[in-house]
Design an enzyme around this catalytic site. Structure first.
Site, mmCIF file in Angstrom:
data_model
loop_
_atom_site.group_PDB
_atom_site.id
_atom_site.type_symbol
_atom_site.label_atom_id
_atom_site.label_comp_id
_atom_site.label_asym_id
_atom_site.label_seq_id
_atom_site.Cartn_x
_atom_site.Cartn_y
_atom_site.Cartn_z
ATOM 1 C CG ASN A 8 52.291 -68.271 -18.312
ATOM 2 O OD1 ASN A 8 51.746 -67.446 -17.581
ATOM 3 N ND2 ASN A 8 52.438 -68.083 -19.608
ATOM 4 C CD GLU A 31 55.461 -76.632 -23.763
ATOM 5 O OE1 GLU A 31 55.121 -76.124 -24.831
ATOM 6 O OE2 GLU A 31 55.258 -76.092 -22.662
ATOM 7 C CG ASP A 60 50.915 -76.441 -25.699
ATOM 8 O OD1 ASP A 60 51.769 -75.740 -25.124
ATOM 9 O OD2 ASP A 60 50.991 -76.746 -26.894
ATOM 10 N N GLY A 137 52.353 -62.433 -22.231
ATOM 11 C CA GLY A 137 52.559 -62.925 -23.593
ATOM 12 C C GLY A 137 52.022 -61.986 -24.664
ATOM 13 C CG HIS A 162 42.865 -68.851 -25.211
ATOM 14 N ND1 HIS A 162 42.793 -67.573 -24.718
ATOM 15 C CD2 HIS A 162 44.161 -69.232 -25.041
ATOM 16 C CE1 HIS A 162 43.987 -67.195 -24.292
ATOM 17 N NE2 HIS A 162 44.835 -68.185 -24.476
HETATM 18 P P1 ITT Z 1 53.815 -73.623 -19.734
HETATM 19 O O1 ITT Z 1 54.882 -73.816 -18.710
HETATM 20 O O2 ITT Z 1 52.438 -73.835 -19.204
HETATM 21 O O3 ITT Z 1 54.051 -74.380 -21.031
HETATM 22 P P2 ITT Z 1 54.168 -71.307 -21.471
HETATM 23 O O4 ITT Z 1 54.152 -69.835 -21.186
HETATM 24 O O5 ITT Z 1 55.363 -71.890 -22.149
HETATM 25 O O6 ITT Z 1 53.853 -72.038 -20.085
HETATM 26 P P3 ITT Z 1 52.482 -72.168 -23.718
HETATM 27 O O7 ITT Z 1 53.562 -72.969 -24.330
HETATM 28 O O8 ITT Z 1 51.133 -72.793 -23.602
HETATM 29 O O9 ITT Z 1 52.864 -71.637 -22.268
HETATM 30 O O10 ITT Z 1 52.253 -70.789 -24.447
HETATM 31 C C1 ITT Z 1 52.731 -70.486 -25.693
HETATM 32 C C2 ITT Z 1 53.007 -69.019 -25.807
HETATM 33 O O11 ITT Z 1 51.773 -68.329 -25.977
HETATM 34 C C3 ITT Z 1 53.698 -68.396 -24.600
HETATM 35 O O12 ITT Z 1 54.664 -67.469 -25.068
HETATM 36 C C4 ITT Z 1 52.596 -67.669 -23.876
HETATM 37 O O13 ITT Z 1 53.072 -66.492 -23.250
HETATM 38 C C5 ITT Z 1 51.628 -67.334 -24.997
HETATM 39 N N1 ITT Z 1 50.253 -67.366 -24.482
HETATM 40 C C6 ITT Z 1 49.585 -68.456 -24.035
HETATM 41 N N2 ITT Z 1 48.390 -68.117 -23.553
HETATM 42 C C7 ITT Z 1 48.301 -66.770 -23.697
HETATM 43 C C8 ITT Z 1 47.326 -65.828 -23.357
HETATM 44 O O14 ITT Z 1 46.215 -66.167 -22.731
HETATM 45 N N3 ITT Z 1 47.563 -64.546 -23.634
HETATM 46 C C9 ITT Z 1 48.706 -64.160 -24.248
HETATM 47 N N4 ITT Z 1 49.691 -64.986 -24.580
HETATM 48 C C10 ITT Z 1 49.488 -66.286 -24.315
#
Ligand code: ITT
Length: 177
Positions: A8, A31, A60, A137, A162
């Site tokens: 990401n 995951e 995460d 996201g 966060h």
């Molecule tokens: P990784 O490769 O780091 O896992 P990811 O995008 O899959 O990247 P996560 O599983 O931690 O990351 O995130 C879960 C979901 O929540 C994912 O769809 C993100 O876009 C969203 N998310 C995480 N942090 C966010 C933020 O700060 N603002 C908005 N959406 C967020």
């Protein structure tokens, strides 16, 4: 040099604004389906540390909506990919309780030590419409006061987010050693 293993770019940009000299590694890791972000992070770190010996971190995160009993929580990535923000807004139609929070769990490890973890949260509300195209996201539908995270520059989001909470705690820990 610390490797931040994530797919990401938005996360990486936010973390970089806090740490400075980190490097993104988009190598993927399993995951697992678990009840908590901590379990997902611990399990992921085991795999990452084995494949990438050095200073590594993973993170995460999840969005927890009170009226939906914490959903999408640990399923946030899947829900974002499938129904997305329009789908979540639809699930919230007719809901007066808009309270929600994001949680971030960062895990860090280096050779010869147990992984450490730090977490952070930001509390806010699911809006009635998506606003802003910054961030990523769920940012456009998550509001803190009148402003969505999607309307904030990284510097602003990093004052309250966060991720900033968990990453600053890790940075403090690293600086104090
Ligand atoms: P990784 O490769 O780091 O896992 P990811 O995008 O899959 O990247 P996560 O599983 O931690 O990351 O995130 C879960 C979901 O929540 C994912 O769809 C993100 O876009 C969203 N998310 C995480 N942090 C966010 C933020 O700060 N603002 C908005 N959406 C967020």
């Amino acid at each position: 040099m610390i490797y931040f293993v994530t797919s990401n770019k938005g996360k990486y940009a936010e973390a970089q604004a806090i740490f400075g000299d980190i490097v993104q590694k988009d190598i993927g890791y399993a995951e697992i389906q678990a009840d908590t972000l901590e379990e997902v992070a611990i399990f992921g770190m085991k795999e990452v540390a084995a494949r990438l010996p050095g200073r590594v971190m993973i993170e995460d995160a999840g969005l927890f909506v009170e009226a939906l009993k914490g959903f999408p929580g640990v399923y946030s990535a899947y829900v974002q990919k499938t129904i997305g923000n329009p789908g979540l807004l639809r699930l919230m139609e007719g809901q007066e309780n808009r309270l929600a929070y994001f949680k971030s769990v960062v895990a860090y490890a280096e050779p010869g030590m147990e992984a450490v973890m730090f977490s952070g949260e930001v509390h806010g509300q699911i809006g009635f419409e998506a606003r802003g195209s910054k961030g990523f996201g769920y940012d456009p539908i998550f509001y803190v006061g009148e402003v969505s995270l999607g309307e904030m520059e990284i510097a602003e989001k990093n004052q309250i987010s966060h991720r900033a909470g968990s990453m600053r705690a890790l940075k403090k820990w690293l600086d104090r050693r």
